[in-house]
Design a protein around this motif. Sequence first.
Motif, PDB file in Angstrom:
ATOM      1  N   ARG A  34       0.806  -1.222   0.000  1.00 18.98           N
ATOM      2  CA  ARG A  34       0.000   0.000   0.000  1.00 18.98           C
ATOM      3  C   ARG A  34       0.842   1.277   0.000  1.00 18.98           C
ATOM      4  O   ARG A  34       0.626   2.159  -0.820  1.00 18.98           O
ATOM      5  CB  ARG A  34      -0.939   0.002   1.198  1.00 18.98           C
ATOM      6  N   ASP A  35       1.785   1.408   0.916  1.00 23.64           N
ATOM      7  CA  ASP A  35       2.550   2.653   1.033  1.00 23.64           C
ATOM      8  C   ASP A  35       3.376   2.940  -0.219  1.00 23.64           C
ATOM      9  O   ASP A  35       3.463   4.086  -0.672  1.00 23.64           O
ATOM     10  CB  ASP A  35       3.447   2.624   2.267  1.00 23.64           C
ATOM     11  N   VAL A  36       3.981   1.916  -0.785  1.00 22.09           N
ATOM     12  CA  VAL A  36       4.772   2.101  -2.014  1.00 22.09           C
ATOM     13  C   VAL A  36       3.848   2.483  -3.164  1.00 22.09           C
ATOM     14  O   VAL A  36       4.130   3.423  -3.913  1.00 22.09           O
ATOM     15  CB  VAL A  36       5.594   0.838  -2.355  1.00 22.09           C
ATOM     16  N   ALA A  37       2.731   1.773  -3.298  1.00 24.86           N
ATOM     17  CA  ALA A  37       1.780   2.073  -4.377  1.00 24.86           C
ATOM     18  C   ALA A  37       1.262   3.506  -4.251  1.00 24.86           C
ATOM     19  O   ALA A  37       1.194   4.241  -5.249  1.00 24.86           O
ATOM     20  CB  ALA A  37       0.629   1.077  -4.363  1.00 24.86           C
ATOM     21  N   LEU A  38       0.923   3.916  -3.038  1.00 24.92           N
ATOM     22  CA  LEU A  38       0.447   5.293  -2.837  1.00 24.92           C
ATOM     23  C   LEU A  38       1.525   6.322  -3.193  1.00 24.92           C
ATOM     24  O   LEU A  38       1.226   7.341  -3.830  1.00 24.92           O
ATOM     25  CB  LEU A  38       0.007   5.499  -1.391  1.00 24.92           C
ATOM     26  N   GLY A  39       2.749   6.059  -2.802  1.00 25.70           N
ATOM     27  CA  GLY A  39       3.836   6.975  -3.125  1.00 25.70           C
ATOM     28  C   GLY A  39       4.052   7.108  -4.620  1.00 25.70           C
ATOM     29  O   GLY A  39       4.243   8.210  -5.137  1.00 25.70           O
ATOM     30  N   LEU A  40       4.010   5.980  -5.318  1.00 22.63           N
ATOM     31  CA  LEU A  40       4.180   6.009  -6.771  1.00 22.63           C
ATOM     32  C   LEU A  40       3.021   6.733  -7.448  1.00 22.63           C
ATOM     33  O   LEU A  40       3.227   7.519  -8.392  1.00 22.63           O
ATOM     34  CB  LEU A  40       4.311   4.583  -7.311  1.00 22.63           C
ATOM     35  N   LEU A  41       1.813   6.493  -6.971  1.00 15.99           N
ATOM     36  CA  LEU A  41       0.648   7.168  -7.528  1.00 15.99           C
ATOM     37  C   LEU A  41       0.701   8.667  -7.231  1.00 15.99           C
ATOM     38  O   LEU A  41       0.381   9.496  -8.092  1.00 15.99           O
ATOM     39  CB  LEU A  41      -0.632   6.543  -6.968  1.00 15.99           C
ATOM     40  N   GLU A  42       1.141   9.015  -6.044  1.00 20.71           N
ATOM     41  CA  GLU A  42       1.311  10.426  -5.689  1.00 20.71           C
ATOM     42  C   GLU A  42       2.300  11.102  -6.641  1.00 20.71           C
ATOM     43  O   GLU A  42       2.053  12.222  -7.120  1.00 20.71           O
ATOM     44  CB  GLU A  42       1.812  10.544  -4.251  1.00 20.71           C
ATOM     45  N   ASP A  43       3.407  10.432  -6.929  1.00 19.62           N
ATOM     46  CA  ASP A  43       4.403  10.990  -7.857  1.00 19.62           C
ATOM     47  C   ASP A  43       3.800  11.189  -9.247  1.00 19.62           C
ATOM     48  O   ASP A  43       4.046  12.215  -9.898  1.00 19.62           O
ATOM     49  CB  ASP A  43       5.629  10.080  -7.957  1.00 19.62           C
ATOM     50  N   ILE A  91       0.592  11.648 -10.000  1.00 19.27           N
ATOM     51  CA  ILE A  91      -0.368  12.753  -9.928  1.00 19.27           C
ATOM     52  C   ILE A  91       0.372  14.090  -9.895  1.00 19.27           C
ATOM     53  O   ILE A  91      -0.011  15.039 -10.592  1.00 19.27           O
ATOM     54  CB  ILE A  91      -1.306  12.587  -8.717  1.00 19.27           C
ATOM     55  N   ALA A  92       1.434  14.177  -9.116  1.00 18.94           N
ATOM     56  CA  ALA A  92       2.218  15.413  -9.065  1.00 18.94           C
ATOM     57  C   ALA A  92       2.761  15.766 -10.453  1.00 18.94           C
ATOM     58  O   ALA A  92       2.770  16.944 -10.844  1.00 18.94           O
ATOM     59  CB  ALA A  92       3.364  15.278  -8.059  1.00 18.94           C
ATOM     60  N   ARG A  93       3.170  14.764 -11.193  1.00 17.18           N
ATOM     61  CA  ARG A  93       3.661  14.995 -12.560  1.00 17.18           C
ATOM     62  C   ARG A  93       2.526  15.506 -13.456  1.00 17.18           C
ATOM     63  O   ARG A  93       2.732  16.425 -14.250  1.00 17.18           O
ATOM     64  CB  ARG A  93       4.266  13.700 -13.128  1.00 17.18           C
ATOM     65  N   LEU A 146      -3.931  17.829 -14.550  1.00 16.91           N
ATOM     66  CA  LEU A 146      -4.767  17.648 -13.371  1.00 16.91           C
ATOM     67  C   LEU A 146      -4.559  18.852 -12.460  1.00 16.91           C
ATOM     68  O   LEU A 146      -3.500  19.479 -12.480  1.00 16.91           O
ATOM     69  CB  LEU A 146      -4.402  16.372 -12.608  1.00 16.91           C
ATOM     70  N   ARG A 147      -5.577  19.126 -11.655  1.00 19.74           N
ATOM     71  CA  ARG A 147      -5.460  20.200 -10.673  1.00 19.74           C
ATOM     72  C   ARG A 147      -5.993  19.673  -9.352  1.00 19.74           C
ATOM     73  O   ARG A 147      -7.187  19.428  -9.210  1.00 19.74           O
ATOM     74  CB  ARG A 147      -6.263  21.414 -11.124  1.00 19.74           C
ATOM     75  N   VAL A 148      -5.074  19.451  -8.425  1.00 16.83           N
ATOM     76  CA  VAL A 148      -5.440  18.998  -7.086  1.00 16.83           C
ATOM     77  C   VAL A 148      -4.594  19.784  -6.087  1.00 16.83           C
ATOM     78  O   VAL A 148      -3.447  20.118  -6.381  1.00 16.83           O
ATOM     79  CB  VAL A 148      -5.224  17.470  -6.881  1.00 16.83           C
ATOM     80  N   GLY A 203      -3.030  13.443  -0.933  1.00 17.13           N
ATOM     81  CA  GLY A 203      -4.451  13.241  -0.648  1.00 17.13           C
ATOM     82  C   GLY A 203      -5.198  12.731  -1.864  1.00 17.13           C
ATOM     83  O   GLY A 203      -6.063  11.851  -1.757  1.00 17.13           O
ATOM     84  N   ALA A 204      -4.861  13.265  -3.035  1.00 16.52           N
ATOM     85  CA  ALA A 204      -5.508  12.815  -4.270  1.00 16.52           C
ATOM     86  C   ALA A 204      -5.172  11.352  -4.558  1.00 16.52           C
ATOM     87  O   ALA A 204      -6.038  10.577  -4.989  1.00 16.52           O
ATOM     88  CB  ALA A 204      -5.086  13.702  -5.439  1.00 16.52           C
ATOM     89  N   ALA A 205      -3.931  10.967  -4.300  1.00 12.63           N
ATOM     90  CA  ALA A 205      -3.538   9.565  -4.507  1.00 12.63           C
ATOM     91  C   ALA A 205      -4.331   8.649  -3.579  1.00 12.63           C
ATOM     92  O   ALA A 205      -4.791   7.581  -3.996  1.00 12.63           O
ATOM     93  CB  ALA A 205      -2.032   9.403  -4.281  1.00 12.63           C
ATOM     94  N   ARG A 206      -4.487   9.049  -2.331  1.00 16.14           N
ATOM     95  CA  ARG A 206      -5.274   8.246  -1.378  1.00 16.14           C
ATOM     96  C   ARG A 206      -6.726   8.124  -1.837  1.00 16.14           C
ATOM     97  O   ARG A 206      -7.315   7.045  -1.777  1.00 16.14           O
ATOM     98  CB  ARG A 206      -5.208   8.843   0.016  1.00 16.14           C
ATOM     99  N   MET A 207      -7.301   9.241  -2.292  1.00  9.80           N
ATOM    100  CA  MET A 207      -8.692   9.214  -2.766  1.00  9.80           C
ATOM    101  C   MET A 207      -8.838   8.288  -3.966  1.00  9.80           C
ATOM    102  O   MET A 207      -9.769   7.480  -4.026  1.00  9.80           O
ATOM    103  CB  MET A 207      -9.153  10.614  -3.148  1.00  9.80           C
ATOM    104  N   LEU A 208      -7.924   8.422  -4.913  1.00  9.70           N
ATOM    105  CA  LEU A 208      -7.993   7.591  -6.116  1.00  9.70           C
ATOM    106  C   LEU A 208      -7.821   6.121  -5.760  1.00  9.70           C
ATOM    107  O   LEU A 208      -8.555   5.269  -6.254  1.00  9.70           O
ATOM    108  CB  LEU A 208      -6.944   8.044  -7.137  1.00  9.70           C
TER     109      LEU A 208
END
Length: 185
Positions: free
Chosen positions: A110-119, A121-123, A130-132, A137-142
């Motif tokens: 979970r933590d690795v997947a969230l971090g990668l998804l966060e990266d 989304i930031a990109r 995207l605008r968040v 937080g957006a990665a957690r929601m998704l």
Amino acid sequence: MAYAMFRELGYAQLTTDAVAARCHISKRTLYRLFPNKGALVAAIIDTHRRQLIALPGDYDDLSPIEALERIFVNEVEDEHDRERFAFLKLLFIEAAQNPELDQIVRLHGRDVALGLLEDWIAREVELGRLRVPDAHGAARMLMDLVAGATMPARTGPVEWPGSAARRAYVSECIRLFVNGAAPRH
């Protein structure tokens, strides 16, 4: 081999001695690769996480919806989809009974997947697609949207809606997220 043994025996019964024996290697060799059972199981989880979330990756040439369909590996054969669910089911059932495994699942899954998804989304925010206000937080929601209803429950009966229903559900979650996070002009 270790994955097959994990599926066969479960976390509590899996031993490094048994893995070394089944792999026809010395315990010393196994311990050089994996200093303990937790490290061995973490490697199994790392491998399987990549079958669930295809990150990191270069998705700059795709729309956010197309990228997320690929990131969440939404288009897979039914058999592969059932195997992924069987692994998740095993992990969640075993983690509920073994706090050590629960911690490994969180740290390596979970933590690795969230971090990668966060990266990712930031990109996408950096690219203006995207605008968040908060990529984490957006990665957690998704992740909650996509995985919440399709992950096996930790309590109660474990059910799988089937591959076609899961694919449609994930596609709708992706569409809702991207439409909500799209920049407004």
